[in-house]
Design an enzyme around this catalytic site. Structure first.
Site, short mmCIF file in Angstrom:
data_model
loop_
_atom_site.label_atom_id
_atom_site.label_comp_id
_atom_site.label_asym_id
_atom_site.label_seq_id
_atom_site.Cartn_x
_atom_site.Cartn_y
_atom_site.Cartn_z
NE ARG A 147 20.35 -2.01 8.09
CZ ARG A 147 20.36 -3.34 8.20
NH1 ARG A 147 20.76 -3.91 9.31
NH2 ARG A 147 20.02 -4.10 7.18
CG HIS A 277 20.24 0.20 -8.00
ND1 HIS A 277 19.78 -1.11 -8.04
CD2 HIS A 277 20.57 0.41 -6.69
CE1 HIS A 277 19.83 -1.65 -6.83
NE2 HIS A 277 20.31 -0.75 -6.00
P1 NDP Z 1 16.52 -3.22 7.04
O1 NDP Z 1 16.61 -4.70 7.18
O2 NDP Z 1 17.01 -2.35 8.13
O3 NDP Z 1 15.01 -2.81 6.69
C1 NDP Z 1 14.22 -3.60 5.90
C2 NDP Z 1 12.80 -3.26 6.19
O4 NDP Z 1 11.97 -4.05 5.33
C3 NDP Z 1 12.37 -3.56 7.62
O5 NDP Z 1 11.84 -2.39 8.18
C4 NDP Z 1 11.30 -4.60 7.45
O6 NDP Z 1 10.22 -4.39 8.32
C5 NDP Z 1 10.81 -4.31 6.05
N1 NDP Z 1 10.02 -5.43 5.57
C6 NDP Z 1 10.33 -6.74 5.51
N2 NDP Z 1 9.27 -7.47 5.11
C7 NDP Z 1 8.26 -6.59 4.93
C8 NDP Z 1 6.93 -6.70 4.55
N3 NDP Z 1 6.40 -7.89 4.26
N4 NDP Z 1 6.18 -5.57 4.47
C9 NDP Z 1 6.70 -4.36 4.73
N5 NDP Z 1 7.97 -4.19 5.12
C10 NDP Z 1 8.74 -5.28 5.22
O7 NDP Z 1 17.31 -2.91 5.67
P2 NDP Z 1 17.90 -1.51 5.14
O8 NDP Z 1 17.02 -0.41 5.58
O9 NDP Z 1 19.34 -1.43 5.44
O10 NDP Z 1 17.75 -1.75 3.55
C11 NDP Z 1 16.48 -1.95 2.98
C12 NDP Z 1 16.58 -2.29 1.51
O11 NDP Z 1 16.94 -1.14 0.77
C13 NDP Z 1 17.66 -3.31 1.14
O12 NDP Z 1 17.20 -4.63 1.35
C14 NDP Z 1 17.89 -3.03 -0.33
O13 NDP Z 1 17.02 -3.81 -1.11
C15 NDP Z 1 17.50 -1.56 -0.48
N6 NDP Z 1 18.65 -0.68 -0.76
C16 NDP Z 1 18.65 0.03 -1.92
C17 NDP Z 1 19.67 0.91 -2.20
C18 NDP Z 1 19.68 1.68 -3.46
O14 NDP Z 1 20.74 1.94 -3.97
N7 NDP Z 1 18.53 2.09 -3.98
C19 NDP Z 1 20.80 1.08 -1.28
C20 NDP Z 1 20.70 0.28 -0.09
C21 NDP Z 1 19.64 -0.57 0.16
P3 NDP Z 1 9.96 -5.27 9.66
O15 NDP Z 1 10.21 -4.31 10.74
O16 NDP Z 1 8.55 -5.68 9.56
O17 NDP Z 1 10.93 -6.41 9.61
C1 DGY Z 2 22.25 -2.41 -1.72
O1 DGY Z 2 23.28 -2.30 -1.03
O2 DGY Z 2 21.43 -3.31 -1.54
C2 DGY Z 2 22.00 -1.37 -2.78
O3 DGY Z 2 21.00 -1.68 -3.64
C3 DGY Z 2 23.23 -0.86 -3.46
O4 DGY Z 2 24.03 -0.23 -2.54
#
Ligand code: NDP
Ligand code: DGY
Length: 312
Positions: A147, A277
């Site tokens: 996403r 963060h």
């Molecule tokens: P999604 O589940 O939509 O995306 C996660 C992605 O991780 C997928 O595309 C998945 O790819 C990939 N992934 C999983 N395993 C692997 C791997 N072994 N190698 C490469 N890619 C991999 O989650 P979101 O996009 O909603 O969120 C992603 C992350 O962002 C959250 O889990 C969180 O940790 C972080 N985050 C950080 C924030 C901040 O404040 N900095 C805010 C919000 C989120 P595949 O297509 O292969 O499954």
């Molecule tokens: C999350 O939601 O995983 C972020 O790291 C904070 O919004």
């Protein structure tokens, strides 16, 4: 706001709240969860076997104010039949926006430039002073085109990016089509990208994924950005890569640990921009996350379908 503990009655709940922005001490958490039906937690609250044991068999629902759930002991939770609510989608735009802001701040050296204005380093206009790297005509590699990864690509495309690469467990042709993004192995992404952006989830497979081997494959002129979780990166290896010039610069919104100690070596580097963060930190997003987390918890307590339930 951490550690909100709820006990369900027929149509109402009694709520025990850790009423502070500071993390709940482990002893308070262990005592507080005992006998509760639901827990609303933050990403800084580790819900592990010890906490689940302390909660006991009454615990039916965990609602986390985050999309990431690496702080939850998922296999233990699943074994106990506990349901989990989380906050996907509603924070995607804010996090993608911050990722782009961090990329531009890092690649165009904004914090360093602001500092030069303040400290008298700005003496005159000089042809190569404070030069950085631009997105126009570049290759952008995204680790985790989920996403947030897709929302970042969508925002970067109008900057004139020439090519998008991505990696993950599987190709995602539907998500990649909009950007004509090519699915490649991690090593190829490192070798060919001018900007590497990490937006994957933290799992045992992604932990430490960006290591010395990875950074040595990157171009000397490339910029590394991480807004996923700190432990996806080996920070000692990143420090070495930045100091030795294996890569040009890094921008991190997430670190290990959090907060990063103020004397951490990465903070001494001009080519490393570190944020605390704040990916999802807009007022609207945090309010929406709070409402969703509360509604997930209430629905779970009532045995109804949650607005956003994690499939375990
Ligand atoms: P999604 O589940 O939509 O995306 C996660 C992605 O991780 C997928 O595309 C998945 O790819 C990939 N992934 C999983 N395993 C692997 C791997 N072994 N190698 C490469 N890619 C991999 O989650 P979101 O996009 O909603 O969120 C992603 C992350 O962002 C959250 O889990 C969180 O940790 C972080 N985050 C950080 C924030 C901040 O404040 N900095 C805010 C919000 C989120 P595949 O297509 O292969 O499954
Ligand atoms: C999350 O939601 O995983 C972020 O790291 C904070 O919004």
């Amino acid at each position: 706001m951490a550690g909100h503990l709820a006990q369900s009655l027929s149509f109402s709940c009694s709520v025990q709240q850790w009423d502070s922005d500071e993390p709940i001490p482990q002893s308070e958490l262990l005592a507080g969860v005992a006998g509760k039906d639901g827990v609303l937690c933050l990403l800084s609250d580790r819900i592990d076997k010890e906490v689940l044991d302390a909660a006991g068999p009454t615990l039916k629902v965990i609602s986390t104010l985050s999309v990431g759930y690496d702080h939850l002991a998922i296999s233990e939770i699943k074994e106990r039949g506990i349901r989990v609510g989380y906050t996907p989608d509603i924070l995607t735009d804010a996090t993608a926006e911050l990722t782009v802001a961090l990329l531009l701040a890092t690649s165009r050296r904004l914090p360093e430039s602001v500092e030069e204005v303040k400290n008298g380093g700005w003496t005159t206009w000089k042809p190569l002073w404070m030069c950085g790297y631009g997105l126009s005509g570049s290759t952008v590699g995204i680790i985790g085109l989920g996403r947030i990864g897709q929302a970042v690509a969508r925002r970067l495309k109008p900057f004139g990016v020439n090519k998008f690469l991505y990696t993950g467990r599987h190709p995602r042709p539907e998500g990649a089509a909009e950007f004509k993004a090519e699915f490649v192995p991690l090593a190829k992404l490192a070798e060919e990208s001018d900007f590497v952006i990490v937006t994957c989830s933290l799992t045992p497979d992604t932990q430490g994924m960006c290591s010395r081997e990875f950074f040595c494959k990157m171009k000397k002129t490339s910029v590394f950005i991480n807004t996923s979780r700190g432990t996806v990166v080996n920070q000692d290896d990143l420090y070495e890569a930045l100091v030795k010039g294996h890569i040009a610069a890094a921008g991190l919104d997430v670190t290990t640990p959090e907060p990063l100690p103020v004397d951490h070596p990465l903070l001494s580097l001009k080519n490393c921009v570190i944020l605390p963060h704040i990916g999802s930190a807009t007022y609207a997003t945090r309010n929406a996350m709070s409402a969703l987390a509360a509604n997930n918890l209430l629905a779970g307590l009532k045995g109804e379908s949650m607005p956003s339930e994690l499939k375990l």
